[in-house]
Write a protein that holds these residues in place. Sequence first.
Motif, PDB file in Angstrom:
ATOM      1  N   TYR A  28      97.888  78.384  65.367  1.00 42.92           N
ATOM      2  CA  TYR A  28      96.469  78.329  65.735  1.00 42.92           C
ATOM      3  C   TYR A  28      95.703  77.676  64.591  1.00 42.92           C
ATOM      4  O   TYR A  28      96.044  77.867  63.415  1.00 42.92           O
ATOM      5  CB  TYR A  28      95.907  79.741  65.964  1.00 42.92           C
ATOM      6  N   TRP A  29      94.683  76.910  64.913  1.00 43.42           N
ATOM      7  CA  TRP A  29      93.814  76.350  63.888  1.00 43.42           C
ATOM      8  C   TRP A  29      92.461  76.018  64.505  1.00 43.42           C
ATOM      9  O   TRP A  29      92.320  75.988  65.723  1.00 43.42           O
ATOM     10  CB  TRP A  29      94.440  75.104  63.245  1.00 43.42           C
ATOM     11  N   VAL A  30      91.476  75.766  63.650  1.00 41.79           N
ATOM     12  CA  VAL A  30      90.144  75.368  64.118  1.00 41.79           C
ATOM     13  C   VAL A  30      89.988  73.869  63.894  1.00 41.79           C
ATOM     14  O   VAL A  30      90.113  73.385  62.766  1.00 41.79           O
ATOM     15  CB  VAL A  30      89.028  76.144  63.381  1.00 41.79           C
ATOM     16  N   ASP A  31      89.747  73.151  64.973  1.00 44.69           N
ATOM     17  CA  ASP A  31      89.599  71.694  64.919  1.00 44.69           C
ATOM     18  C   ASP A  31      88.124  71.362  64.721  1.00 44.69           C
ATOM     19  O   ASP A  31      87.291  71.655  65.568  1.00 44.69           O
ATOM     20  CB  ASP A  31      90.106  71.090  66.226  1.00 44.69           C
ATOM     21  N   SER A  32      87.797  70.772  63.560  1.00 44.94           N
ATOM     22  CA  SER A  32      86.404  70.414  63.283  1.00 44.94           C
ATOM     23  C   SER A  32      86.349  68.987  62.769  1.00 44.94           C
ATOM     24  O   SER A  32      87.370  68.377  62.481  1.00 44.94           O
ATOM     25  CB  SER A  32      85.794  71.367  62.254  1.00 44.94           C
ATOM     26  N   GLN A  33      85.140  68.462  62.624  1.00 45.18           N
ATOM     27  CA  GLN A  33      84.961  67.079  62.167  1.00 45.18           C
ATOM     28  C   GLN A  33      84.744  67.002  60.660  1.00 45.18           C
ATOM     29  O   GLN A  33      84.123  66.077  60.167  1.00 45.18           O
ATOM     30  CB  GLN A  33      83.769  66.447  62.904  1.00 45.18           C
ATOM     31  N   GLN A  34      85.254  67.994  59.931  1.00 54.46           N
ATOM     32  CA  GLN A  34      85.020  68.006  58.485  1.00 54.46           C
ATOM     33  C   GLN A  34      85.690  66.814  57.807  1.00 54.46           C
ATOM     34  O   GLN A  34      86.711  66.315  58.256  1.00 54.46           O
ATOM     35  CB  GLN A  34      85.533  69.296  57.857  1.00 54.46           C
ATOM     36  N   LYS A  35      85.087  66.347  56.735  1.00 55.97           N
ATOM     37  CA  LYS A  35      85.624  65.223  55.975  1.00 55.97           C
ATOM     38  C   LYS A  35      86.332  65.703  54.705  1.00 55.97           C
ATOM     39  O   LYS A  35      87.288  65.089  54.252  1.00 55.97           O
ATOM     40  CB  LYS A  35      84.484  64.265  55.577  1.00 55.97           C
ATOM     41  N   ARG A  36      85.858  66.792  54.110  1.00 57.66           N
ATOM     42  CA  ARG A  36      86.447  67.273  52.865  1.00 57.66           C
ATOM     43  C   ARG A  36      87.753  68.009  53.157  1.00 57.66           C
ATOM     44  O   ARG A  36      87.788  68.950  53.929  1.00 57.66           O
ATOM     45  CB  ARG A  36      85.458  68.200  52.127  1.00 57.66           C
ATOM     46  N   TYR A  37      88.823  67.550  52.524  1.00 60.17           N
ATOM     47  CA  TYR A  37      90.141  68.136  52.748  1.00 60.17           C
ATOM     48  C   TYR A  37      90.358  69.327  51.817  1.00 60.17           C
ATOM     49  O   TYR A  37      90.011  69.281  50.640  1.00 60.17           O
ATOM     50  CB  TYR A  37      91.224  67.082  52.516  1.00 60.17           C
ATOM     51  N   VAL A  38      90.945  70.383  52.356  1.00 60.48           N
ATOM     52  CA  VAL A  38      91.341  71.549  51.558  1.00 60.48           C
ATOM     53  C   VAL A  38      92.864  71.604  51.562  1.00 60.48           C
ATOM     54  O   VAL A  38      93.474  71.721  52.641  1.00 60.48           O
ATOM     55  CB  VAL A  38      90.757  72.853  52.144  1.00 60.48           C
ATOM     56  N   PRO A  39      93.522  71.471  50.385  1.00 62.29           N
ATOM     57  CA  PRO A  39      94.993  71.450  50.342  1.00 62.29           C
ATOM     58  C   PRO A  39      95.624  72.678  50.998  1.00 62.29           C
ATOM     59  O   PRO A  39      95.141  73.795  50.840  1.00 62.29           O
ATOM     60  CB  PRO A  39      95.302  71.412  48.840  1.00 62.29           C
ATOM     61  N   ASP A  60      94.302  61.976  42.995  1.00 63.32           N
ATOM     62  CA  ASP A  60      93.138  62.266  43.846  1.00 63.32           C
ATOM     63  C   ASP A  60      93.661  62.406  45.272  1.00 63.32           C
ATOM     64  O   ASP A  60      94.210  61.462  45.839  1.00 63.32           O
ATOM     65  CB  ASP A  60      92.142  61.108  43.736  1.00 63.32           C
ATOM     66  N   VAL A  61      93.500  63.602  45.851  1.00 64.23           N
ATOM     67  CA  VAL A  61      93.962  63.843  47.222  1.00 64.23           C
ATOM     68  C   VAL A  61      92.797  64.097  48.179  1.00 64.23           C
ATOM     69  O   VAL A  61      92.985  64.511  49.316  1.00 64.23           O
ATOM     70  CB  VAL A  61      94.959  65.029  47.275  1.00 64.23           C
ATOM     71  N   GLY A  62      91.568  63.870  47.689  1.00 61.37           N
ATOM     72  CA  GLY A  62      90.394  64.046  48.535  1.00 61.37           C
ATOM     73  C   GLY A  62      89.860  65.467  48.568  1.00 61.37           C
ATOM     74  O   GLY A  62      88.914  65.765  49.283  1.00 61.37           O
ATOM     75  N   GLY A  63      90.462  66.360  47.772  1.00 55.60           N
ATOM     76  CA  GLY A  63      89.996  67.741  47.708  1.00 55.60           C
ATOM     77  C   GLY A  63      88.992  67.930  46.584  1.00 55.60           C
ATOM     78  O   GLY A  63      88.519  66.967  45.971  1.00 55.60           O
ATOM     79  N   ASN A  99      96.693  76.914  46.760  1.00 53.44           N
ATOM     80  CA  ASN A  99      95.856  78.082  47.054  1.00 53.44           C
ATOM     81  C   ASN A  99      94.623  78.028  46.163  1.00 53.44           C
ATOM     82  O   ASN A  99      94.559  77.240  45.221  1.00 53.44           O
ATOM     83  CB  ASN A  99      96.632  79.404  46.885  1.00 53.44           C
ATOM     84  N   LYS A 100      93.656  78.870  46.462  1.00 58.17           N
ATOM     85  CA  LYS A 100      92.354  78.759  45.796  1.00 58.17           C
ATOM     86  C   LYS A 100      92.410  79.121  44.314  1.00 58.17           C
ATOM     87  O   LYS A 100      91.502  78.794  43.563  1.00 58.17           O
ATOM     88  CB  LYS A 100      91.328  79.640  46.512  1.00 58.17           C
TER      89      LYS A 100
END
Length: 203
Positions: A28-39, A60-63, A99-100
């Motif tokens: 399961y996941w939430v599909d959104s139009q976010q641009k910022r990637y979270v590893p 640089d991985v966009g996070g 992870n955070k």
Amino acid sequence: PGLRRSGAGLLVTKCGLLRHRPAGGGAYWVDSQQKRYVPVKGDHVIGIVTAKAGDVFRLDVGGSEPASLSYLAFEGATKRNRPNVQVGDLVYGQFVVANKDMEPEMVCIDSSGRSSGMGIIGQDGFLFKVSLGLIRKLLAPKCEIIQELSQLYPFELVLGMNGRIWVKAKTVQQTLIIVNILEACEYMTPEQRKQALAKLSGN
């Protein structure tokens, strides 16, 4: 993405559409139009080498922060046989730590020590960015968009879960046409996409 465990339940952490994939054990996941990637651990991404620091490359991985990549995390790499990685190179790899509380860490080998398609990406292609939702659509098995494009021109394609796409066709013109279609297909209906491809192919 978009979900977090909380005791015996789940918390939604961003707005969007709840998606479900039954294959492969279910997800399961939430599909959104976010641009910022979270590893996310296990994600395959495209990183840009920004610095060398001792035995580690920074990418640089966009996070929100750079990822680290050891020079030993390549197939066949040893202390004597180091990979030829330069600042500015594009690298396709996988997160083994994400992870955070810790700096994200990438590798370019699988659990058997094989590259499995990961490593440095060729210099003469074109790198661009799309939404994370479109990437997930393109990575779906038997994606219609990819199948339709493959009938237009032969090309190489690398898709990163961080919203980056690298593409290379025979000519610069063909490469740019594929880039334009991939960028536009997020906002086109399947019928509009087929019409655009038919015009390009001369049918």
